[in-house]
Design a protein around this motif. Structure first.
Motif, PDB file in Angstrom:
ATOM      1  N   LEU A 177       7.546   5.152   4.848  1.00  0.00           N
ATOM      2  CA  LEU A 177       6.139   5.548   4.912  1.00  0.00           C
ATOM      3  C   LEU A 177       5.661   6.095   3.567  1.00  0.00           C
ATOM      4  O   LEU A 177       4.539   5.815   3.133  1.00  0.00           O
ATOM      5  CB  LEU A 177       5.941   6.604   6.002  1.00  0.00           C
ATOM      6  N   GLY A 178       6.531   6.856   2.902  1.00  0.00           N
ATOM      7  CA  GLY A 178       6.188   7.393   1.583  1.00  0.00           C
ATOM      8  C   GLY A 178       5.995   6.288   0.557  1.00  0.00           C
ATOM      9  O   GLY A 178       5.095   6.358  -0.291  1.00  0.00           O
ATOM     10  N   GLY A 179       6.831   5.257   0.635  1.00  0.00           N
ATOM     11  CA  GLY A 179       6.695   4.129  -0.280  1.00  0.00           C
ATOM     12  C   GLY A 179       5.381   3.394  -0.079  1.00  0.00           C
ATOM     13  O   GLY A 179       4.686   3.050  -1.044  1.00  0.00           O
ATOM     14  N   THR A 180       5.013   3.167   1.175  1.00  0.00           N
ATOM     15  CA  THR A 180       3.752   2.481   1.468  1.00  0.00           C
ATOM     16  C   THR A 180       2.557   3.333   1.046  1.00  0.00           C
ATOM     17  O   THR A 180       1.578   2.821   0.487  1.00  0.00           O
ATOM     18  CB  THR A 180       3.656   2.149   2.969  1.00  0.00           C
ATOM     19  N   ALA A 181       2.647   4.637   1.283  1.00  0.00           N
ATOM     20  CA  ALA A 181       1.552   5.540   0.903  1.00  0.00           C
ATOM     21  C   ALA A 181       1.342   5.531  -0.608  1.00  0.00           C
ATOM     22  O   ALA A 181       0.199   5.438  -1.086  1.00  0.00           O
ATOM     23  CB  ALA A 181       1.851   6.956   1.385  1.00  0.00           C
ATOM     24  N   LEU A 182       2.442   5.608  -1.373  1.00  0.00           N
ATOM     25  CA  LEU A 182       2.302   5.613  -2.832  1.00  0.00           C
ATOM     26  C   LEU A 182       1.776   4.265  -3.327  1.00  0.00           C
ATOM     27  O   LEU A 182       0.963   4.216  -4.260  1.00  0.00           O
ATOM     28  CB  LEU A 182       3.643   5.928  -3.496  1.00  0.00           C
ATOM     29  N   ALA A 183       2.206   3.177  -2.695  1.00  0.00           N
ATOM     30  CA  ALA A 183       1.710   1.854  -3.086  1.00  0.00           C
ATOM     31  C   ALA A 183       0.202   1.766  -2.902  1.00  0.00           C
ATOM     32  O   ALA A 183      -0.509   1.210  -3.758  1.00  0.00           O
ATOM     33  CB  ALA A 183       2.413   0.771  -2.271  1.00  0.00           C
ATOM     34  N   ILE A 184      -0.316   2.321  -1.816  1.00  0.00           N
ATOM     35  CA  ILE A 184      -1.759   2.273  -1.567  1.00  0.00           C
ATOM     36  C   ILE A 184      -2.514   3.158  -2.562  1.00  0.00           C
ATOM     37  O   ILE A 184      -3.572   2.775  -3.086  1.00  0.00           O
ATOM     38  CB  ILE A 184      -2.071   2.688  -0.116  1.00  0.00           C
ATOM     39  N   ILE A 185      -1.949   4.322  -2.866  1.00  0.00           N
ATOM     40  CA  ILE A 185      -2.595   5.220  -3.845  1.00  0.00           C
ATOM     41  C   ILE A 185      -2.647   4.569  -5.220  1.00  0.00           C
ATOM     42  O   ILE A 185      -3.704   4.501  -5.863  1.00  0.00           O
ATOM     43  CB  ILE A 185      -1.844   6.566  -3.904  1.00  0.00           C
ATOM     44  N   ILE A 186      -1.494   4.086  -5.693  1.00  0.00           N
ATOM     45  CA  ILE A 186      -1.442   3.453  -7.016  1.00  0.00           C
ATOM     46  C   ILE A 186      -2.264   2.166  -7.016  1.00  0.00           C
ATOM     47  O   ILE A 186      -2.970   1.858  -7.986  1.00  0.00           O
ATOM     48  CB  ILE A 186       0.017   3.151  -7.418  1.00  0.00           C
ATOM     49  N   GLY A 187      -2.181   1.412  -5.916  1.00  0.00           N
ATOM     50  CA  GLY A 187      -2.951   0.178  -5.817  1.00  0.00           C
ATOM     51  C   GLY A 187      -4.452   0.428  -5.845  1.00  0.00           C
ATOM     52  O   GLY A 187      -5.210  -0.347  -6.444  1.00  0.00           O
ATOM     53  N   ALA A 188      -4.899   1.518  -5.224  1.00  0.00           N
ATOM     54  CA  ALA A 188      -6.324   1.860  -5.220  1.00  0.00           C
ATOM     55  C   ALA A 188      -6.788   2.220  -6.626  1.00  0.00           C
ATOM     56  O   ALA A 188      -7.883   1.828  -7.054  1.00  0.00           O
ATOM     57  CB  ALA A 188      -6.576   3.023  -4.260  1.00  0.00           C
ATOM     58  N   ILE A 189      -5.959   2.964  -7.355  1.00  0.00           N
ATOM     59  CA  ILE A 189      -6.303   3.314  -8.745  1.00  0.00           C
ATOM     60  C   ILE A 189      -6.388   2.041  -9.590  1.00  0.00           C
ATOM     61  O   ILE A 189      -7.320   1.867 -10.400  1.00  0.00           O
ATOM     62  CB  ILE A 189      -5.261   4.289  -9.323  1.00  0.00           C
ATOM     63  N   PHE A 190      -5.426   1.145  -9.420  1.00  0.00           N
ATOM     64  CA  PHE A 190      -5.424  -0.123 -10.146  1.00  0.00           C
ATOM     65  C   PHE A 190      -6.706  -0.901  -9.844  1.00  0.00           C
ATOM     66  O   PHE A 190      -7.359  -1.431 -10.747  1.00  0.00           O
ATOM     67  CB  PHE A 190      -4.193  -0.936  -9.731  1.00  0.00           C
TER      68      PHE A 190
END
Length: 264
Positions: A177-190
């Motif tokens: 869940l932490g991996g998916t959450a960080l992917a969405i955060i970083i992906g949103a910034i990108f």
């Protein structure tokens, strides 16, 4: 750790550089990586790569991997997939001709391994050569790396419930869940700076698909290694293992996002 860091920096810089360069150098890199990955899978199964069985597996994989513009098959009046299916029939016939010294199990392994590796790296090349391919590839890499990092740190800090202990004992639900959450955060910034998709809804769906299927790809390779009782797929990358160890998530993600219509 020092060796792992040096390999990561040098290998990562070279890899990113060839992605940016594109063209023939990038294509040759993909062919080389796919060939090594197929070699690693054959060795797991204890099939010698230079044997007839091993060479057949390589041929199958190259058929699916190499782009049409590089090697054309028009001269034999067969589509690439048709030739692949014909070779499957020949491969199955070999189980009879060799009186089962080449078994149905080995034939199935060769076919599945060639599809797994060949299509995985093929669609990585396919994505790179799209109009927005460079940024799309970077977006995918960022999501995969963010998922790996987020899963590692969330798992160490909060991990309690095992995700799939029979396959990968160290992975936890909290880490996933932490991996998916960080992917969405970083992906949103990108996406704020480089919008790849026409809407935020599609972009977030893409982030979820890449993160979740990337984790599934990692588990698939863990299942291979556990079944064949190996720690790493190979030793070509000091401190990191083999090519499959580094690209397991990526080559699982690429065919799925193609099938779901994200590569256009």
């Amino acid at each position: 750790m020092k060796q792992r860091l040096i390999t990561g920096v040098i290998g990562g810089a070279g890899f990113i550089g060839l992605i940016i360069l594109g063209g023939i150098p990038f294509t040759l890199l993909m062919i080389a990586l796919a060939t090594i990955a197929m070699w690693e899978l054959l060795r797991m199964k204890r099939i010698q790569p230079f044997s007839i069985r091993g060479a057949t597996g390589m041929l199958f994989m190259w058929l699916l991997l190499i782009p049409e513009n590089l090697v054309s098959l028009n001269w034999i009046h067969l589509q690439r997939l048709e030739l692949f299916l014909l070779l499957i029939v020949v491969l199955l016939a070999l189980t009879v001709i060799t009186k089962n010294s080449f078994t149905f199990d080995e034939a199935g392994f060769v076919i599945l391994a060639s599809v797994y590796v060949g299509y995985g790296f093929h669609y990585f090349m396919y994505a790179r050569f799209l109009d927005n391919g460079l940024w799309l590839i970077f977006f995918i890499l960022v999501l995969v790396w963010a998922t790996d990092s987020g899963a590692y740190f969330a798992g160490k800090r909060f991990g309690k419930r095992k995700l799939w202990p029979e396959i990968s004992p160290k992975k936890t639900i909290e880490g996933s869940l932490g991996g998916t959450a960080l992917a969405i955060i970083i992906g949103a910034i990108f996406t704020l700076f480089i919008p790849i998709f026409p809407s935020w809804g599609i972009a977030i769906l893409f982030m979820l698909v890449v993160s979740l299927t990337g984790q599934l790809g990692d588990l698939v390779e863990s299942a291979f290694k556990r079944h064949y009782a190996v720690k790493d797929s190979g030793h070509v990358l000091p401190g990191h293992g083999g090519i499959l160890d580094r690209f397991d998530s990526l080559i699982f993600v690429m065919p799925i996002i193609y099938l779901l219509g994200f590569l256009y």
